[in-house]
Design a protein around this motif. Structure first.
Motif, PDB file in Angstrom:
ATOM      1  N   SER A 163       1.613  -4.449  -1.398  1.00  0.00           N
ATOM      2  CA  SER A 163       2.615  -5.022  -0.226  1.00  0.00           C
ATOM      3  C   SER A 163       4.036  -4.965  -0.611  1.00  0.00           C
ATOM      4  N   THR A 196      -1.967  -0.412   1.632  1.00  0.00           N
ATOM      5  CA  THR A 196      -1.861  -1.889   1.575  1.00  0.00           C
ATOM      6  C   THR A 196      -2.632  -2.438   0.228  1.00  0.00           C
ATOM      7  N   ARG A 207       9.326  -2.997  -0.086  1.00  0.00           N
ATOM      8  CA  ARG A 207       8.754  -4.215   0.954  1.00  0.00           C
ATOM      9  C   ARG A 207       8.674  -3.373   2.449  1.00  0.00           C
TER      10      ARG A 207
END
Lengths: 389, 377
Positions: free
Chosen positions: B140, B157, B202
């Motif tokens: 993440s 992910t 991010r």
């Protein structure tokens, strides 16, 4: 890249495997480095010869199968995976024979090679002397010309001669030019151990087996080659007089390179190590299991490295000084494999079992065939190109 | 049986090496340093890119090695790419060839028919072959090299290095997306290697163009991670070779006690050990590339049944990481004090090796993966 075996290679593997399955002595043989064990190993060598498995890569005329290098690798893999006995003929077939193929006269090849593949002549190596080990060029055993008798007279002392007490013949280097120094003026002699003036004394290695011998030569006569069998039975010269260094170097690259230590041997040890680790994993520290994994990876890396080497050889690119990489790697890998097994065994490691004996044997690897310190010098100087002085 | 690159692969790699020798000398690598580290060392005010080298590689077709022909690529294999990546490592090229031409091209090529957003996948593949910069990140908020100059990011992910290997991952939760640089939050961070152009990325997994989701994303994540670890391994082998060559050359010239320091046995043995480590790591890298290209593993009696591709890649990454780390310290010791400066070229290679040896799983992580398979039976 193509990592598949051809149909004929697969068939060759199958043939090896079925023969070995039907013939490898169950439970193995006693050490070939003792008198009784040697005799049993000799029977095994005769059995291998009769089925034409003793020297697969040699021409059929000399007892082989004309096998390719790839097939030789396959044979070795199957041989060690089957747990077949150690090869007491190894110093002859792997170290001397390549030299006879390269430097022997046709008459010498016809005389010596079939007797070697049949394990009738059993060869040991007469290189090291009390004052010449890794520094092979420092040998002082001498060959003196006897024109009257038509031959050479050998005198001196050889030592660390593997299985010398059980073998029948010796190949070695002798100083034939008395005024010469270092690697000049040496000659490569072949001589029977029952010749007059020859004394052999066996002595115990680290594991106590009588695997070593000292060989004393006192005016041992080797007649000039006249091409007859009677003369060759009394010995001879390989390559030219005073040209022994070049002849011997051809043999050291066999010893340091892949012929002495095929990957099949280490893969078989690694597979046994993994079996042991699976049995003991519940009671073993993570660091020990990591050492097992590292040692297994070594065997994988060595097997792949050898495939690359054999590819090069098959396509006419010689590894040359690169064989020093192999020697350092396999000998230190063999130690790591056995050390990991002893660590898995813990307090039981000291029992005089197979792994301890294997460890003791593995300890010789970094010493013989030119110590690993010498090999590292060779890597640095001849492969990397660092200055000699 | 043939364990060697094809003649074409050898020539392609050699041509890449020659091109990089011209366009990516150590002075260019130093000039690509930037950020606070670049200013602090006085080396450079760059952005981690050497555009002359990148453009030349694109022109040669390197970036399209794995890209299908329909998207303008060469449709060749990872077998082919590893030789090229070793050359990129050898010259310490900072540009993200391993990512764009390796991880991204391979991953997108796997789902050019099946992706939910097939259009984005194929457009990106074509852009990669044409020289667009696409980098990848796992997790993440991963650290991503060359992120600050990337056109696009391929984000996964799941970070396989962070998942507890004893707990099965939940495949339904995995997702893989393509994002423009403007769609992510980039926080530049300083790497010990000032040419990394490293950033903390991010991102929102719900945004971007969807490449895969659910079990397809899970499989793609595992596959991409293997390619990333393999690509790092090839770079590390090249870096190792380069550091050995730099050191051999230096110790051959540097004299003490009236002789070259390379004539001392202690120095020779250090370098022989370093060379051994690299020498026996490389076949593992080549083998892993072969298996990842769909090749069949070599058959040998008594070989342990394992997931051969994953074991092969982990073996390669574990050994190339250890080899490169060993070479960095050996090379520095043999250089002596000059190696302990930013004035000699050595540090450019060492610092890259320190970074790559621990990216996409360090040697302990990969050794553990091998061990789990090996001792499972």
């Amino acid at each position: 890249m193509d990592l598949t075996w051809s149909d004929s290679e697969q068939a060759f593997r199958q043939e090896c495997r079925s023969w070995l399955e039907g013939n490898v002595p169950a439970g193995g043989l006693d050490s070939g480095d003792t008198a009784e064990g040697f005799a049993r190993h000799l029977e095994w060598e005769h059995q291998l010869h009769e089925a034409r498995w003793s020297v697969v890569s040699w021409p059929e005329a000399y007892g082989g199968r004309d096998a390719s290098l790839w097939e030789w690798l396959i044979f070795e893999e199957e041989y060690y995976a089957a747990g077949a006995p150690q090869r007491i003929t190894q110093n002859g077939i792997f170290l001397l024979a390549p030299t006879i193929f390269e430097f022997g006269t046709p008459a010498q090849q016809d005389h010596y090679l079939p007797r070697m593949s049949a394990a009738r002549d059993l060869w040991c190596q007469g290189w090291s002397e009390p004052n010449a080990g890794s520094d092979l060029a420092g040998i002082s055993s001498r060959a003196v010309r006897d024109d009257e008798a038509g031959g050479w007279r050998l005198s001196g002392q050889k030592t660390w001669t593997t299985r010398g007490a059980f073998c029948t013949h010796l190949f070695g280097l002798f100083r034939s030019d008395p005024g010469s120094e270092r690697h000049r003026g040496l000659t490569y002699f072949l001589v029977p151990l029952d010749a007059e003036g020859m004394t052999v004394r066996g002595f115990g290695r680290l594991d106590g087996d009588e695997g070593f011998a000292e060989v004393f030569l006192d005016d041992v006569f080797v007649p000039d080659d006249d091409g007859t069998t009677a003369t060759m039975e009394r010995g001879g010269i390989l390559g030219g007089v005073d040209e022994g260094w070049g002849v011997a170097m051809a043999t050291t690259s066999s010893e340091r390179g892949l012929t002495l230590r095929s990957p099949g041997r280490f893969r078989a040890t690694a597979a046994r190590l993994v079996d042991l680790a699976r049995d003991r994993r519940g009671e073993s520290a993570d660091s020990v299991l990591d050492a097992v994994t590292e040692a297994w990876l070594d065997a994988e890396a060595y097997a792949l490295y050898t495939l690359a080497d054999v590819t090069d050889l098959s396509e006419g690119r010689s590894p040359g000084a690169r064989s020093s990489y192999n020697k350092v790697f396999w000998s230190e890998m063999d130690l790591r494999l056995h050390r990991a097994a002893l660590d898995l065994l813990g307090a039981e490691a000291e029992l005089d079992g197979g792994w301890m004996k294997g460890y003791e044997f593995a300890l010789s690897g970094p010493i013989y065939a030119g110590t690993n310190e010498i090999q590292r010098n060779i890597i640095a100087e001849r492969v990397l190109g660092l200055p000699r002085k | 049986m043939r364990f060697a690159p094809t003649e074409e692969q050898t020539e392609f790699a050699a041509a890449t090496g020659a091109l990089l020798a011209d366009t990516c000398p150590p002075s260019a690598v130093a000039a690509a340093w930037g950020g606070e580290v670049g200013r602090h060392t006085g080396l450079g005010d760059g952005d981690g890119r050497i555009r002359a080298a990148w453009d030349a590689l694109v022109e040669m077709g390197v970036n399209g090695i794995l890209v299908p022909e329909q998207q303008g690529g060469l449709a060749m294999s990872l077998d082919h790419l590893v030789g090229v990546l070793e050359e990129c490592g050898y010259s310490a090229l900072p540009d993200p060839v391993a990512d764009s031409a390796g991880v991204v091209a391979h991953s997108l090529g796997q789902c050019s028919d099946t992706a939910p957003d097939v259009g984005a996948v194929n457009d990106t593949l074509a852009a990669v072959a044409a020289g667009s910069t696409v980098v990848s990140g796992f997790g993440s908020s991963p650290l991503v090299a060359s992120a600050t100059t990337a056109d696009t990011l391929l984000m996964f992910t799941r970070d396989p290095t962070r998942v507890d290997p004893d707990a099965p991952a939940d495949p339904a939760a995995d997702r893989v997306v393509l994002l423009d640089r403007s769609e992510v939050d980039l926080e530049p961070v300083e790497s010990v290697d000032g040419s990394r152009a490293l950033a903390r990325v991010r991102w929102d997994a719900a945004s971007g163009a969807c490449v895969a989701q659910g079990s397809a994303a899970s499989a793609l994540t595992d596959e991409a991670f293997l390619v990333a670890a393999l690509a790092d391994s090839a770079l590390l082998v090249g870096l190792g070779r380069a550091m050995i060559d730099l050191t051999v050359s230096y110790v051959g010239e540097r004299k003490q006690f009236g002789v070259p320091v390379g004539s001392f046995q202690a120095v020779k043995h250090h370098l022989a050990d370093a060379a051994l480590a690299v020498q026996f790591a490389e076949p593992l890298v080549r083998n892993a590339a072969h298996l990842m290209s769909g090749g069949v593993a070599v058959e040998a009696p008594g070989s342990i049944p394992t997931d051969s591709r994953s074991v092969a890649v982990s073996a390669a990454k574990a050994r190339s990481s250890d080899a490169a780390k060993k070479v960095t310290e050996t090379a520095l010791q043999c250089h002596g004090a000059i190696g302990y400066t930013v004035e000699a070229d050595l540090h450019l290679f060492m610092k890259r090796a320190w970074a790559l040896a621990r990216s996409h799983g360090d040697s302990a992580f990969h050794l553990k993966r091998v061990r789990r398979q090996l001792l499972a039976g």
